[in-house]
Design a protein around this motif. Structure first.
Motif, PDB file in Angstrom:
ATOM      1  N   THR A 140      18.923 -37.065  -3.713  1.00 35.54           N
ATOM      2  CA  THR A 140      17.963 -37.176  -4.505  1.00 35.54           C
ATOM      3  C   THR A 140      18.087 -38.451  -5.612  1.00 35.54           C
ATOM      4  OG1 THR A 140      16.316 -36.350  -6.171  1.00 35.54           O
ATOM      5  CG2 THR A 140      18.792 -35.346  -6.091  1.00 35.54           C
ATOM      6  N   GLY A 141      16.846 -38.872  -5.977  1.00 36.02           N
ATOM      7  CA  GLY A 141      16.958 -40.007  -6.916  1.00 36.02           C
ATOM      8  C   GLY A 141      17.088 -39.413  -8.585  1.00 36.02           C
ATOM      9  N   VAL A 159      24.983 -31.589  -3.292  1.00 34.48           N
ATOM     10  CA  VAL A 159      23.878 -32.682  -3.939  1.00 34.48           C
ATOM     11  C   VAL A 159      24.514 -33.781  -4.210  1.00 34.48           C
ATOM     12  CG1 VAL A 159      22.282 -32.833  -5.886  1.00 34.48           C
ATOM     13  CG2 VAL A 159      22.404 -30.509  -4.607  1.00 34.48           C
ATOM     14  N   ILE A 160      23.767 -34.858  -3.938  1.00 33.42           N
ATOM     15  CA  ILE A 160      24.085 -36.157  -4.255  1.00 33.42           C
ATOM     16  C   ILE A 160      22.950 -36.817  -5.278  1.00 33.42           C
ATOM     17  CG2 ILE A 160      24.881 -38.593  -3.740  1.00 33.42           C
ATOM     18  CD1 ILE A 160      25.895 -37.287  -0.924  1.00 33.42           C
ATOM     19  N   ALA A 161      22.996 -37.147  -6.443  1.00 34.86           N
ATOM     20  CA  ALA A 161      21.940 -37.369  -7.169  1.00 34.86           C
ATOM     21  C   ALA A 161      21.899 -38.659  -7.745  1.00 34.86           C
ATOM     22  CB  ALA A 161      21.840 -36.191  -8.359  1.00 34.86           C
ATOM     23  N   GLU A 162      20.970 -39.211  -8.284  1.00 35.71           N
ATOM     24  CA  GLU A 162      20.670 -40.236  -9.138  1.00 35.71           C
ATOM     25  C   GLU A 162      21.123 -41.606  -8.121  1.00 35.71           C
ATOM     26  OE1 GLU A 162      23.199 -40.587 -12.703  1.00 35.71           O
ATOM     27  OE2 GLU A 162      22.211 -38.851 -13.378  1.00 35.71           O
ATOM     28  N   ASP A 167      20.056 -46.787  -1.649  1.00 37.51           N
ATOM     29  CA  ASP A 167      21.182 -46.332  -1.203  1.00 37.51           C
ATOM     30  C   ASP A 167      21.387 -45.232  -0.543  1.00 37.51           C
ATOM     31  OD1 ASP A 167      22.485 -48.644  -2.791  1.00 37.51           O
ATOM     32  OD2 ASP A 167      22.699 -47.370  -4.772  1.00 37.51           O
ATOM     33  N   LYS A 168      20.153 -44.744  -0.299  1.00 34.30           N
ATOM     34  CA  LYS A 168      19.991 -43.562   0.820  1.00 34.30           C
ATOM     35  C   LYS A 168      20.640 -43.801   2.060  1.00 34.30           C
ATOM     36  CE  LYS A 168      16.175 -40.918  -1.574  1.00 34.30           C
ATOM     37  NZ  LYS A 168      14.795 -40.263  -1.409  1.00 34.30           N
ATOM     38  N   GLU A 169      20.396 -45.001   2.751  1.00 33.13           N
ATOM     39  CA  GLU A 169      20.843 -45.507   3.837  1.00 33.13           C
ATOM     40  C   GLU A 169      22.504 -45.568   3.715  1.00 33.13           C
ATOM     41  OE1 GLU A 169      20.367 -49.318   7.086  1.00 33.13           O
ATOM     42  OE2 GLU A 169      19.603 -49.289   4.771  1.00 33.13           O
ATOM     43  N   LYS A 170      22.827 -46.038   2.629  1.00 35.56           N
ATOM     44  CA  LYS A 170      24.419 -45.993   2.662  1.00 35.56           C
ATOM     45  C   LYS A 170      25.111 -44.800   2.552  1.00 35.56           C
ATOM     46  CE  LYS A 170      24.218 -50.239  -0.166  1.00 35.56           C
ATOM     47  NZ  LYS A 170      24.252 -50.800  -1.602  1.00 35.56           N
ATOM     48  N   HIS A 171      24.511 -43.645   2.198  1.00 33.56           N
ATOM     49  CA  HIS A 171      24.995 -42.414   2.068  1.00 33.56           C
ATOM     50  C   HIS A 171      25.081 -41.716   3.515  1.00 33.56           C
ATOM     51  CE1 HIS A 171      25.958 -41.853  -2.131  1.00 33.56           C
ATOM     52  NE2 HIS A 171      24.653 -42.408  -2.538  1.00 33.56           N
ATOM     53  N   VAL A 182      24.174 -37.198  11.983  1.00 32.77           N
ATOM     54  CA  VAL A 182      23.456 -36.800  10.743  1.00 32.77           C
ATOM     55  C   VAL A 182      21.920 -36.850  11.117  1.00 32.77           C
ATOM     56  CG1 VAL A 182      22.757 -37.646   8.199  1.00 32.77           C
ATOM     57  CG2 VAL A 182      25.098 -37.987   9.364  1.00 32.77           C
ATOM     58  N   ALA A 183      21.308 -35.877  10.625  1.00 27.65           N
ATOM     59  CA  ALA A 183      19.702 -35.671  10.669  1.00 27.65           C
ATOM     60  C   ALA A 183      19.352 -35.862   9.346  1.00 27.65           C
ATOM     61  CB  ALA A 183      19.189 -34.312  11.396  1.00 27.65           C
ATOM     62  N   MET A 184      18.206 -36.685   9.059  1.00 28.64           N
ATOM     63  CA  MET A 184      17.605 -36.900   7.800  1.00 28.64           C
ATOM     64  C   MET A 184      16.177 -36.675   7.816  1.00 28.64           C
ATOM     65  SD  MET A 184      17.685 -38.817   5.094  1.00 28.64           S
ATOM     66  CE  MET A 184      16.199 -39.344   3.756  1.00 28.64           C
ATOM     67  N   ILE A 185      15.870 -35.613   6.856  1.00 25.10           N
ATOM     68  CA  ILE A 185      14.588 -35.249   6.787  1.00 25.10           C
ATOM     69  C   ILE A 185      13.929 -36.039   5.261  1.00 25.10           C
ATOM     70  CG2 ILE A 185      12.955 -33.424   6.442  1.00 25.10           C
ATOM     71  CD1 ILE A 185      15.212 -31.676   7.577  1.00 25.10           C
ATOM     72  N   GLY A 186      12.815 -36.700   5.379  1.00 24.40           N
ATOM     73  CA  GLY A 186      12.434 -37.385   4.429  1.00 24.40           C
ATOM     74  C   GLY A 186      10.837 -37.434   4.433  1.00 24.40           C
ATOM     75  N   ASP A 187      10.126 -37.787   3.290  1.00 25.57           N
ATOM     76  CA  ASP A 187       8.733 -38.144   3.429  1.00 25.57           C
ATOM     77  C   ASP A 187       8.135 -39.433   2.787  1.00 25.57           C
ATOM     78  OD1 ASP A 187       9.199 -37.493   0.975  1.00 25.57           O
ATOM     79  OD2 ASP A 187       7.933 -35.921   0.597  1.00 25.57           O
ATOM     80  N   GLY A 188       8.951 -40.066   2.125  1.00 32.82           N
ATOM     81  CA  GLY A 188       8.553 -41.149   1.314  1.00 32.82           C
ATOM     82  C   GLY A 188       8.956 -42.440   1.659  1.00 32.82           C
ATOM     83  N   ILE A 189       8.116 -43.603   1.169  1.00 28.92           N
ATOM     84  CA  ILE A 189       8.501 -44.826   1.557  1.00 28.92           C
ATOM     85  C   ILE A 189       9.848 -45.307   1.367  1.00 28.92           C
ATOM     86  CG2 ILE A 189       7.892 -45.766  -0.532  1.00 28.92           C
ATOM     87  CD1 ILE A 189       6.426 -48.075   1.037  1.00 28.92           C
ATOM     88  N   ASN A 190      10.581 -44.792   0.453  1.00 27.76           N
ATOM     89  CA  ASN A 190      12.022 -45.049   0.073  1.00 27.76           C
ATOM     90  C   ASN A 190      12.758 -44.471   1.060  1.00 27.76           C
ATOM     91  OD1 ASN A 190      11.025 -46.158  -2.254  1.00 27.76           O
ATOM     92  ND2 ASN A 190      11.426 -44.197  -3.569  1.00 27.76           N
ATOM     93  N   ASP A 191      12.458 -43.614   1.958  1.00 31.14           N
ATOM     94  CA  ASP A 191      13.256 -42.718   2.918  1.00 31.14           C
ATOM     95  C   ASP A 191      13.375 -43.492   4.257  1.00 31.14           C
ATOM     96  OD1 ASP A 191      13.725 -40.672   1.081  1.00 31.14           O
ATOM     97  OD2 ASP A 191      12.136 -39.594   1.554  1.00 31.14           O
TER      98      ASP A 191
END
Length: 229
Positions: A140-141, A159-162, A167-171, A182-191
């Motif tokens: 999360t940001g 939880v990985i915050a801020e 940087d989400k892709e790097k994590h 890794v399965a990634m669940i997301g909904d936003g343009i940033n994801d």
């Protein structure tokens, strides 16, 4: 919106400015502020020269005056002192609320706290993932205190915050480098980059088009239990 704190400015005027600034943003927090202004019958101020600062907030001008809306990092970069309200920001974050700071050219004019209420099914889904021997990580940001409050409430192992959008892709890549699938669940343009990077990208159907385009699977409902299925 859960709390509205105004400093040296009328509360309605703060909401007028805040909703005007947020009118150019597609962020869920911005939508909450806009909706709150609508309920209060307050018309947003007309903002110009809108600029989104990814992972920080927004900049714009109203009636020729510069304004900022966002987190403490944005304020710090602009040289605006938030020391006097730090305890307030911490208290709100500890309650699981996200404090949005609004400032003029040289000082803070208000704080609007927004709470993202989790769905009843989310805890059930996280418990189901654990039963399936799947490690759950929340990326999360949001600030660390807010994220920690949510982590405790939903019993999320990690939880990985801020995290900045870029940087989400790097994590995701870091987890893969450790040998995880890794399965990634997301909904936003940033994801979108993180969804594409993951071994399995799962988009929430109610999300943005670019997130859906980047995913391997799309959930028809906005419900984590569908990801479990």
């Amino acid at each position: 919106v859960t709390d509205v704190l105004n400093f040296d400015i009328d509360q309605n005027q703060l909401i007028e400015i805040a909703s005007g600034l947020e009118s150019g943003s597609e962020h869920p927090l911005a939508e909450a502020v806009m909706e709150y202004a609508g309920v209060k019958g307050i018309r947003p101020a007309e903002a110009e020269h809108f600029e989104a600062v990814f992972g920080r907030g927004i900049k714009a001008s109203i009636d020729g005056k510069a304004y900022l809306a966002g987190n403490a990092a944005l304020m710090g970069e602009a040289g605006i002192d938030t020391a006097a309200i730090q305890t307030t920001l911490n208290d709100l974050a500890d309650q699981g609320k996200t404090p949005l700071i609004f400032a003029g050219a040289d000082k803070v004019i208000g704080v609007i706290a927004v709470a993202d209420v989790e769905k009843a099914s989310s805890r059930e889904a996280i418990e189901a993932f654990a039963d399936m021997k799947i490690d759950v990580v929340m990326l999360t940001g949001d600030n660390k205190r807010t994220a920690e409050a949510l982590r405790k409430r939903l019993h999320i192992p990690k939880v990985i915050a801020e995290v900045l959008p870029s940087d989400k892709e790097k994590h995701i890549a870091a987890l893969q480098a450790e040998g995880h699938k890794v399965a990634m669940i997301g909904d936003g343009i940033n994801d979108a980059p993180a969804l594409a990077k993951a071994d399995v990208g799962i988009a929430i159907g109610a999300g943005t088009d670019v997130a859906i385009e980047s995913a391997d699977a799309v959930l028809m409902r906005n419900d984590l239990l569908d990801a479990v299925t």
